[in-house]
Design a protein around this motif. Structure first.
Motif, short mmCIF file in Angstrom:
data_model
loop_
_atom_site.label_atom_id
_atom_site.label_comp_id
_atom_site.label_asym_id
_atom_site.label_seq_id
_atom_site.Cartn_x
_atom_site.Cartn_y
_atom_site.Cartn_z
N ILE A 125 61.98 47.70 43.76
CA ILE A 125 60.77 47.46 44.52
C ILE A 125 59.65 47.11 43.55
CG2 ILE A 125 59.03 48.48 46.05
CD1 ILE A 125 61.63 48.00 47.46
N ILE A 126 58.91 46.04 43.84
CA ILE A 126 57.79 45.64 42.99
C ILE A 126 56.56 45.38 43.86
CG2 ILE A 126 59.32 44.60 41.26
CD1 ILE A 126 58.50 41.84 42.37
N ILE A 127 55.44 45.20 43.19
CA ILE A 127 54.21 44.85 43.90
C ILE A 127 54.37 43.49 44.57
CG2 ILE A 127 51.78 44.21 43.59
CD1 ILE A 127 51.75 46.08 41.15
N TYR A 128 53.91 43.39 45.81
CA TYR A 128 53.84 42.09 46.46
C TYR A 128 52.40 41.58 46.51
CZ TYR A 128 54.05 38.38 49.94
OH TYR A 128 53.93 37.17 50.59
N GLU A 129 51.47 42.48 46.85
CA GLU A 129 50.08 42.05 46.97
C GLU A 129 49.13 43.18 46.59
OE1 GLU A 129 47.81 39.35 50.18
OE2 GLU A 129 48.34 41.33 50.97
N ILE A 130 48.08 42.83 45.84
CA ILE A 130 47.01 43.77 45.55
C ILE A 130 45.71 43.22 46.12
CG2 ILE A 130 48.13 44.66 43.47
CD1 ILE A 130 46.16 43.04 41.79
N THR A 153 47.39 48.49 45.58
CA THR A 153 48.58 47.79 46.05
C THR A 153 48.62 47.87 47.56
OG1 THR A 153 49.83 48.28 44.03
CG2 THR A 153 51.10 47.72 46.00
N ARG A 154 48.61 46.70 48.19
CA ARG A 154 48.58 46.66 49.65
C ARG A 154 49.99 46.63 50.24
NH1 ARG A 154 46.41 41.69 53.41
NH2 ARG A 154 45.98 42.88 55.30
N THR A 155 50.87 45.82 49.65
CA THR A 155 52.24 45.72 50.14
C THR A 155 53.20 45.64 48.97
OG1 THR A 155 51.95 43.32 50.37
CG2 THR A 155 51.71 44.64 52.37
N LEU A 156 54.43 46.07 49.22
CA LEU A 156 55.51 46.02 48.24
C LEU A 156 56.58 45.05 48.71
CD1 LEU A 156 55.87 49.87 47.66
CD2 LEU A 156 54.65 48.25 46.20
N ALA A 157 57.46 44.68 47.79
CA ALA A 157 58.55 43.77 48.14
C ALA A 157 59.78 44.12 47.32
CB ALA A 157 58.14 42.32 47.88
N GLY A 158 60.93 43.77 47.85
CA GLY A 158 62.17 43.95 47.11
C GLY A 158 62.34 42.84 46.09
N SER A 178 49.78 51.60 41.79
CA SER A 178 49.23 51.67 43.15
C SER A 178 47.72 51.47 43.20
CB SER A 178 49.60 53.00 43.80
OG SER A 178 49.13 54.09 43.02
N THR A 179 47.00 51.86 42.15
CA THR A 179 45.56 51.61 42.11
C THR A 179 45.17 51.07 40.74
OG1 THR A 179 44.95 53.84 41.36
CG2 THR A 179 45.11 53.48 43.75
N PHE A 180 44.11 50.26 40.73
CA PHE A 180 43.70 49.56 39.52
C PHE A 180 42.18 49.51 39.42
CE2 PHE A 180 47.31 47.71 41.65
CZ PHE A 180 48.29 47.53 40.68
N THR A 181 41.70 49.24 38.21
CA THR A 181 40.29 48.93 38.00
C THR A 181 40.20 47.50 37.49
OG1 THR A 181 39.65 51.20 37.49
CG2 THR A 181 38.19 49.46 36.71
N GLY A 182 39.43 46.68 38.18
CA GLY A 182 39.23 45.29 37.78
C GLY A 182 37.88 45.10 37.13
N THR A 183 37.84 44.32 36.07
CA THR A 183 36.58 44.02 35.38
C THR A 183 36.53 42.54 35.06
OG1 THR A 183 36.62 46.20 34.33
CG2 THR A 183 35.10 44.57 33.41
N ILE A 184 35.50 41.87 35.55
CA ILE A 184 35.26 40.48 35.18
C ILE A 184 34.32 40.48 33.99
CG2 ILE A 184 34.40 38.22 35.93
CD1 ILE A 184 35.18 38.97 38.78
N GLN A 185 34.71 39.81 32.92
CA GLN A 185 33.99 39.89 31.65
C GLN A 185 32.65 39.16 31.72
OE1 GLN A 185 35.71 41.86 28.97
NE2 GLN A 185 36.39 42.36 31.04
N LYS A 186 31.88 39.28 30.63
CA LYS A 186 30.51 38.77 30.62
C LYS A 186 30.41 37.26 30.71
CE LYS A 186 30.11 38.96 25.56
NZ LYS A 186 29.34 39.55 24.42
#
Length: 229
Positions: free
Chosen positions: A185-190, A79-84, A155-163
């Motif tokens: 407060i919620i995620i604004y940008e990841i 998570t890079r930035t948060l927003a109200g 705040s941190t994630f694992t991304g997987t693009i499928q086959k």
């Protein structure tokens, strides 16, 4: 009809940009219109890409090359930035793309409606599912929710693009507690780097993207004055 409407908006913005160049308006105004022009072009291309994948053999071949480059990629996001948020308690849909620098930027487009769920303030998205297209456009939607005793923000994630190179999963790894503003407060940008140090893959992906955008531009020019477009 949607694409036709967007094309009209694009031409209108393009004409304004040409006028700004002639009359020497402020650079701020120019940048604002230029950003809008780019956004419209990207939206039009995103809508047209599936059509050309289905009906244009050259486009389909290059698109499939990009899906091959994307498939089975595993990468970390944060998570890079948060927003109200006035109403929602978590981000339910994010949209973005793989930027020219190879980094994924996805921003919240929708949040949940807590009126439907009284316990929503204690929920967070533990899994997003979505799609990535041959141009690198991404959309993620909440697929699974988990609960917590205290309002938490992923705040941190694992991304997987499928086959298949098209479906993408983003799983929450770590959450931070939110003790401010009553959980509003919620995620604004990841952000994340799907190619990592694989610069050869990244360079080929964007080389292919330029070819795809050229085909899209030619198609748009051909259809520009067509009554069926």
């Amino acid at each position: 009809m949607e694409i036709e409407k967007l094309e009209k908006q694009y031409r209108k913005i393009n004409n304004k940009l040409n006028g700004l160049k002639e009359f020497g308006d402020s650079i701020i105004t120019y940048i604002r219109y230029k950003q809008k022009e780019i956004e419209l072009k990207n939206t039009i291309n995103q809508l047209l890409a599936p059509l050309l994948e289905a009906n244009n053999p050259e486009f389909r071949q290059i698109a499939n090359e990009n899906y091959e480059l994307l498939k089975n990629l595993n990468f970390q996001l944060k998570t890079r930035t948060l927003a109200g948020s006035v109403f929602g308690y978590y981000s339910s849909e994010l949209q973005g793309n793989i930027n020219q620098n190879g980094v994924v930027y996805c921003r919240t487009k929708k949040s949940n409606f807590p009126i439907i769920n009284l316990f929503a303030s204690f929920e967070f998205t533990s899994l997003y599912k979505g799609e990535v297209d041959c141009l690198g456009n991404i959309i993620l939607r909440t697929a699974k929710l988990d609960g917590a005793f205290i309002k938490t923000i992923p705040s941190t994630f694992t991304g997987t693009i499928q086959k298949n190179g098209k479906d993408i999963l983003v799983e929450t790894n770590v959450c931070d507690n939110d003790f401010t503003l009553g959980g509003k407060i919620i995620i604004y940008e990841i952000v994340g780097n799907p190619f990592g140090k694989q610069n050869d893959k990244k360079d080929l992906f964007f080389s292919n993207k330029k070819k795809l955008e050229h085909i899209l531009l030619q198609y748009r020019k051909e259809q520009k004055y067509s009554s069926k477009y």
